[in-house]
Design a protein around this motif. Structure first.
Motif, PDB file in Angstrom:
ATOM      1  N   GLN A  61       0.815  -1.211   0.000  1.00  0.00           N
ATOM      2  CA  GLN A  61       0.000   0.000   0.000  1.00  0.00           C
ATOM      3  C   GLN A  61       0.848   1.260   0.000  1.00  0.00           C
ATOM      4  O   GLN A  61       0.420   2.288  -0.485  1.00  0.00           O
ATOM      5  N   GLU A  62       2.046   1.125   0.556  1.00  0.00           N
ATOM      6  CA  GLU A  62       2.908   2.304   0.610  1.00  0.00           C
ATOM      7  C   GLU A  62       3.432   2.706  -0.762  1.00  0.00           C
ATOM      8  O   GLU A  62       3.772   3.844  -0.988  1.00  0.00           O
ATOM      9  N   VAL A  63       3.497   1.706  -1.696  1.00  0.00           N
ATOM     10  CA  VAL A  63       3.992   2.019  -3.035  1.00  0.00           C
ATOM     11  C   VAL A  63       2.866   2.685  -3.811  1.00  0.00           C
ATOM     12  O   VAL A  63       2.042   2.049  -4.433  1.00  0.00           O
ATOM     13  N   LYS A  64       2.799   3.995  -3.707  1.00  0.00           N
ATOM     14  CA  LYS A  64       1.737   4.725  -4.378  1.00  0.00           C
ATOM     15  C   LYS A  64       2.338   5.665  -5.403  1.00  0.00           C
ATOM     16  O   LYS A  64       2.048   6.852  -5.440  1.00  0.00           O
ATOM     17  N   LYS A  65       3.244   5.154  -6.180  1.00  0.00           N
ATOM     18  CA  LYS A  65       3.914   5.988  -7.161  1.00  0.00           C
ATOM     19  C   LYS A  65       3.956   5.233  -8.483  1.00  0.00           C
ATOM     20  O   LYS A  65       4.108   3.999  -8.500  1.00  0.00           O
ATOM     21  N   TYR A  66       3.829   5.968  -9.548  1.00  0.00           N
ATOM     22  CA  TYR A  66       3.902   5.339 -10.869  1.00  0.00           C
ATOM     23  C   TYR A  66       5.346   4.912 -11.144  1.00  0.00           C
ATOM     24  O   TYR A  66       6.281   5.679 -10.918  1.00  0.00           O
ATOM     25  N   ASN A  67       5.500   3.687 -11.619  1.00  0.00           N
ATOM     26  CA  ASN A  67       6.828   3.193 -11.935  1.00  0.00           C
ATOM     27  C   ASN A  67       7.022   3.220 -13.455  1.00  0.00           C
ATOM     28  O   ASN A  67       6.477   2.371 -14.163  1.00  0.00           O
ATOM     29  N   PRO A  68       7.799   4.179 -13.968  1.00  0.00           N
ATOM     30  CA  PRO A  68       7.929   4.300 -15.424  1.00  0.00           C
ATOM     31  C   PRO A  68       8.634   3.121 -16.088  1.00  0.00           C
ATOM     32  O   PRO A  68       8.552   2.948 -17.308  1.00  0.00           O
ATOM     33  N   ASP A  69       9.335   2.308 -15.278  1.00  0.00           N
ATOM     34  CA  ASP A  69      10.055   1.167 -15.860  1.00  0.00           C
ATOM     35  C   ASP A  69       9.153  -0.048 -16.071  1.00  0.00           C
ATOM     36  O   ASP A  69       9.527  -1.005 -16.744  1.00  0.00           O
ATOM     37  N   SER A  70       7.971   0.014 -15.470  1.00  0.00           N
ATOM     38  CA  SER A  70       7.086  -1.136 -15.564  1.00  0.00           C
ATOM     39  C   SER A  70       6.163  -1.000 -16.782  1.00  0.00           C
ATOM     40  O   SER A  70       5.430  -0.016 -16.898  1.00  0.00           O
ATOM     41  N   PRO A  71       6.212  -1.978 -17.705  1.00  0.00           N
ATOM     42  CA  PRO A  71       5.360  -1.860 -18.905  1.00  0.00           C
ATOM     43  C   PRO A  71       3.879  -1.896 -18.530  1.00  0.00           C
ATOM     44  O   PRO A  71       3.475  -2.692 -17.692  1.00  0.00           O
ATOM     45  N   VAL A  72       3.119  -1.025 -19.143  1.00  0.00           N
ATOM     46  CA  VAL A  72       1.695  -0.961 -18.819  1.00  0.00           C
ATOM     47  C   VAL A  72       0.898  -0.529 -20.062  1.00  0.00           C
ATOM     48  O   VAL A  72       1.405   0.219 -20.893  1.00  0.00           O
ATOM     49  N   THR A  73      -0.302  -1.060 -20.176  1.00  0.00           N
ATOM     50  CA  THR A  73      -1.192  -0.637 -21.268  1.00  0.00           C
ATOM     51  C   THR A  73      -2.403   0.047 -20.652  1.00  0.00           C
ATOM     52  O   THR A  73      -3.056  -0.515 -19.777  1.00  0.00           O
ATOM     53  N   ILE A  74      -2.655   1.254 -21.100  1.00  0.00           N
ATOM     54  CA  ILE A  74      -3.798   2.020 -20.606  1.00  0.00           C
ATOM     55  C   ILE A  74      -4.778   2.207 -21.764  1.00  0.00           C
ATOM     56  O   ILE A  74      -4.382   2.570 -22.871  1.00  0.00           O
ATOM     57  N   THR A  75      -6.047   1.947 -21.494  1.00  0.00           N
ATOM     58  CA  THR A  75      -7.056   2.161 -22.535  1.00  0.00           C
ATOM     59  C   THR A  75      -7.846   3.418 -22.204  1.00  0.00           C
ATOM     60  O   THR A  75      -8.289   3.596 -21.071  1.00  0.00           O
ATOM     61  N   LEU A  76      -7.999   4.263 -23.205  1.00  0.00           N
ATOM     62  CA  LEU A  76      -8.753   5.508 -23.025  1.00  0.00           C
ATOM     63  C   LEU A  76     -10.067   5.391 -23.804  1.00  0.00           C
ATOM     64  O   LEU A  76     -10.063   5.236 -25.025  1.00  0.00           O
TER      65      LEU A  76
ATOM     66  N   SER B  33      -8.073  -0.801 -10.712  1.00  0.00           N
ATOM     67  CA  SER B  33      -7.143  -1.107  -9.618  1.00  0.00           C
ATOM     68  C   SER B  33      -6.079  -0.016  -9.498  1.00  0.00           C
ATOM     69  O   SER B  33      -5.773   0.678 -10.479  1.00  0.00           O
ATOM     70  N   LEU B  34      -5.524   0.115  -8.295  1.00  0.00           N
ATOM     71  CA  LEU B  34      -4.566   1.197  -8.039  1.00  0.00           C
ATOM     72  C   LEU B  34      -3.350   1.122  -8.962  1.00  0.00           C
ATOM     73  O   LEU B  34      -2.845   2.151  -9.426  1.00  0.00           O
ATOM     74  N   ASP B  35      -2.892  -0.101  -9.262  1.00  0.00           N
ATOM     75  CA  ASP B  35      -1.699  -0.196 -10.120  1.00  0.00           C
ATOM     76  C   ASP B  35      -1.968   0.309 -11.540  1.00  0.00           C
ATOM     77  O   ASP B  35      -1.043   0.669 -12.272  1.00  0.00           O
ATOM     78  N   LYS B  36      -3.243   0.366 -11.920  1.00  0.00           N
ATOM     79  CA  LYS B  36      -3.575   0.945 -13.234  1.00  0.00           C
ATOM     80  C   LYS B  36      -3.963   2.428 -13.094  1.00  0.00           C
ATOM     81  O   LYS B  36      -3.823   3.204 -14.034  1.00  0.00           O
ATOM     82  N   LYS B  37      -4.479   2.768 -11.906  1.00  0.00           N
ATOM     83  CA  LYS B  37      -4.879   4.173 -11.701  1.00  0.00           C
ATOM     84  C   LYS B  37      -3.673   5.104 -11.785  1.00  0.00           C
ATOM     85  O   LYS B  37      -3.768   6.220 -12.291  1.00  0.00           O
ATOM     86  N   LEU B  38      -2.536   4.626 -11.276  1.00  0.00           N
ATOM     87  CA  LEU B  38      -1.353   5.506 -11.247  1.00  0.00           C
ATOM     88  C   LEU B  38      -0.883   5.880 -12.650  1.00  0.00           C
ATOM     89  O   LEU B  38      -0.727   7.068 -12.955  1.00  0.00           O
ATOM     90  N   PRO B  39      -0.666   4.904 -13.565  1.00  0.00           N
ATOM     91  CA  PRO B  39      -0.304   5.319 -14.934  1.00  0.00           C
ATOM     92  C   PRO B  39      -1.430   6.062 -15.642  1.00  0.00           C
ATOM     93  O   PRO B  39      -1.169   6.955 -16.457  1.00  0.00           O
ATOM     94  N   ALA B  40      -2.681   5.708 -15.309  1.00  0.00           N
ATOM     95  CA  ALA B  40      -3.812   6.417 -15.932  1.00  0.00           C
ATOM     96  C   ALA B  40      -3.764   7.898 -15.554  1.00  0.00           C
ATOM     97  O   ALA B  40      -3.992   8.778 -16.386  1.00  0.00           O
ATOM     98  N   TRP B  41      -3.436   8.155 -14.299  1.00  0.00           N
ATOM     99  CA  TRP B  41      -3.327   9.537 -13.830  1.00  0.00           C
ATOM    100  C   TRP B  41      -2.180  10.258 -14.531  1.00  0.00           C
ATOM    101  O   TRP B  41      -2.274  11.442 -14.873  1.00  0.00           O
TER     102      TRP B  41
END
Lengths: 287, 429
Positions: free
Chosen positions: B24-39, B317-325
């Motif tokens: 829960q403490e990791v509340k920061k976007y990690n730019p090194d982690s590959p992620v796909t965001i759908t808009l 989920s939070l892990d997707k909310k961070l890159p979405a933000w």
């Protein structure tokens, strides 16, 4: 003895006949015109589309509109999706509704009336009311972005079962079924060899309504299908409706092309409906 | 033995809670982690945002973020989103919302409150047009979406027609002055006894202007409906006056004849958001380039008609909310991204820091080299703030019926107002 018509009567008959055809022609124009207009707009350049009075003749934008359509959409893939879903929906609905209709029409079993009435009551529930539970179920089945939700839940639908039950109750004589049983034919084979051929007119009606209903199903496809390549035609074409910039040329071209399969299916099934209904009336199908 | 099992279980519980706590403490976007965001978007937003995410700057900042787009038409997009939010499943990581629908989502919930940690949207929106932010802020201060484009309302008019009629619409002081000019603009040009040029399409296109585009303001600070009364009565009187003056062509919005009226010269003015300029230029009346102009609405009335917001559904989920933000922040607060969107689809930027960009001072050829963007920006900065309420959608729908009834003469102004007020009160009880 046939009375000879006087010259006055003949003239009156001819005039009334001509008038009748003129009225029919006028009424048919009202129905044909929107289709014709779609094809006219599909050939006109975007900037030359909206005029008063509206354009009545074809334009020179056909190639541009077609190219624009293909640039913005995987159109033929969308056509394949629409056709595939509509064919599957039609095929499965006809099979399952005929089976259920046959069971309700010709078999006696416990709770038959209750079950049939229960199915009928579901006709009164607006489809939109069920959209959220339907959507949740599809997410749960992991069926989002697949064809399954667009034909499996409606395979045995209330309208189809009611239609087939009413038709089969009046058109398939019990004696014929008994004769088949005496000949040693099993129940499933009776369904296939006796019931289906006799139910052709009702199947044609159910087939055409299911195909058109499935082809035009917008909301179901909208919530289920999640990317351009998975879209059906209505959803794909609606996605071209921009706000700042609307490519009506591409939209009209797509609409015109998507009308073609519908017209073909309608012509095919309507011929079936008419020919089988006439055959039924001449043969005087036993009850 | 039992104590060993108990010890093991306690250890497992402890380690699980520690692990969960650590996560829960990791509340920061990690730019090194590959992620796909759908808009999920509507209309032509995809055209603009695609260009943004394909830009070098975006790719260098977010090398491991892949952005996919799902586009539907305006109404269908919001229907899909409403279904997904009601079902609690199936929404995309980022969802675009048109301003007209914002109140609905304020009312029904389902969108992430971006004002709190880890998003801290209050910092991100400090340079975004204030009125637009206020429209997506609940009364208790939650920011549920961030404005990405805005639509300050202006009066569009055709210079050739106003010149011919001898009227100047560049600075109309009041609605009465507008109606007076409208009478001169409404003419039978060929003398066949039929009017073939009107001032505007319909009085229905006017009512939003004195009511700040219908965004908020339906309830007084004390919670009373359609108050202060005078404000609403004035609007009904205005639409009645316009119809009585015979200066409108009585056209249904978005009909074929309505669309054609902007190029045939059937109408000389139109009230809409800045985005309408893009529609005129690209497909509604491209050949009328150089003839259309923009000005403040009469009496310098301030309103917004349109605008897009970006949001994150709660169900993500939070892990997707961070890159979405991160994506939302980039599209709404990065000057280059805002300019790309503006250039691609004429969606006016919500970011005030680019209102001083040289592009805003450029003359616009379509508007006869007028510095139209400067005017849009000037109006945007003046539009008053107003927060929406969960009953706005109900109030607006009932109000539109009241306006229509007055225009067609079915109700008097007082009767239409009283009926609308009662209906809204009954609905929200």
């Amino acid at each position: 003895m046939v009375k000879k018509r006087s010259a006055g009567h003949t003239l009156l008959w001819k005039v009334s006949g001509t008038l009748k055809y003129l009225v029919l022609f006028g009424v048919s124009l009202i129905f044909i015109y929107p289709f014709y207009y779609v094809f006219v707009l599909a050939t006109r350049e975007r900037g030359n589309m909206f005029k008063v009075p509206p354009p009545f003749w074809f334009g020179h934008g056909i190639v541009d509109n077609y190219n624009s359509l293909l640039k913005n959409l995987p159109f033929w893939r969308n056509m394949l999706n629409s056709t595939g879903i509509a064919v599957l929906a039609t095929f499965t609905t006809v099979i399952f509704c005929t089976m259920a209709g046959f069971a309700f029409a010709k078999y006696k079993f416990k709770g038959e009336n209750f079950l049939f009435n229960f199915i009928l009551v579901t006709l009164a529930i607006p489809q939109l009311l069920g959209i959220i539970p339907f959507f949740k179920m599809m997410v749960w089945f992991n069926w989002l972005n697949t064809w399954f939700p667009l034909f499996i839940p409606t395979m045995a639908n209330a309208f189809g079962i009611f239609l087939m039950r009413q038709y089969l109750a009046g058109s398939v004589p019990l004696d014929l079924l008994d004769a088949a049983r005496i000949d040693g034919i099993g129940e499933f084979k009776i369904l296939v060899k006796v019931v289906f051929p006799l139910a052709k007119p009702a199947i044609a009606v159910l087939g055409i309504s299911t195909f058109i209903g499935s082809w035009n199903n917008f909301f179901g496809a909208l919530v289920i299908l999640r990317d351009k390549r998975a879209y059906t035609i209505p959803v794909a074409l609606s996605s071209l409706l921009g706000i700042h910039n609307i490519d009506f040329g591409a939209i009209m071209m797509g609409t015109a092309l998507s009308l073609v399969p519908l017209l073909v299916i309608f012509l095919f099934f309507s011929k079936q409906i008419i020919s089988n209904l006439l055959a039924g009336s001449l043969k005087g199908v036993a009850r | 033995m039992k104590s060993v099992i108990g010890l093991l279980l306690s250890f497992m519980l402890l380690s699980t809670s520690l692990f969960a706590g650590g996560k829960q403490e990791v509340k920061k976007y990690n730019p090194d982690s590959p992620v796909t965001i759908t808009l999920g978007g509507y209309g032509d937003l995809e055209t603009a945002y695609k260009a943004v995410v394909e830009s070098k700057d975006f790719k260098s900042k977010y090398p491991n973020m892949k952005v996919k787009f799902v586009t539907n038409d305006f109404a269908a997009h919001h229907d899909r989103l409403t279904t997904a939010i009601a079902a609690g499943k199936g929404a995309f990581e980022v969802e675009a919302i048109e301003i007209g629908y914002i109140a609905k989502f304020v009312a029904n919930g389902g969108l992430t409150d971006l004002s709190g940690s880890p998003f801290n949207a209050k910092d991100a929106v400090k340079n975004i047009v204030k009125y637009a932010v206020s429209n997506a802020t609940t009364k208790d201060g939650k920011i549920i979406a961030v404005p990405v484009d805005i639509a300050p309302a202006v009066m569009f008019y055709r210079k050739s027609l106003t010149d011919k009629a001898g009227v100047d619409l560049s600075d109309v002081k009041s609605w009465d002055e507008y109606i007076k000019a409208g009478r001169k603009l409404t003419v039978d040009k060929n003398g066949d006894g039929k009017i073939d040029q009107y001032a505007l399409t319909s009085p229905e296109s006017v009512w939003e202007i004195p009511l700040n585009g219908g965004k908020g303001g339906w309830f007084s600070s004390g919670g009373n409906v359609l108050e202060p009364k005078e404000r609403f009565i004035n609007v009904l009187n205005l639409v009645k006056k316009i119809r009585k003056a015979g200066i409108d062509a009585d056209l249904d919005a978005w009909s074929q004849s309505w669309l054609a009226s902007f190029k045939t010269g059937l109408v000389a003015t139109h009230f809409s958001g800045a985005w309408w300029g893009g529609a005129l230029r690209t497909w509604v009346a491209p050949k009328e380039k150089g003839d259309w102009r923009v000005a403040y609405p009469p009496g310098k009335a301030l309103a917004s008609i349109g605008g897009t917001y970006l949001s994150i559904p709660e169900q993500i989920s939070l892990d997707k909310k961070l890159p979405a933000w991160e994506l939302i922040k980039y599209l709404t607060t990065n000057p280059a991204a805002q300019l790309i969107t503006f250039k691609k689809i004429d969606a006016f930027p919500s970011l005030t820091t680019i209102f001083n960009d040289p592009v805003m001072d450029e003359p616009v050829a379509y508007f006869g080299n007028q510095k139209a963007r400067k005017l849009f920006a000037e109006i945007a900065l003046k539009i008053p703030e107003s927060s929406v309420s969960k009953y706005d959608v109900i109030a607006r729908d009932i109000w539109i019926t009241a306006v229509t009834n007055v225009i067609i003469g079915k109700s008097s102004v007082e009767a239409a107002y009283d009926k609308a007020k009662k209906q809204i009160e009954n609905r929200i009880q």
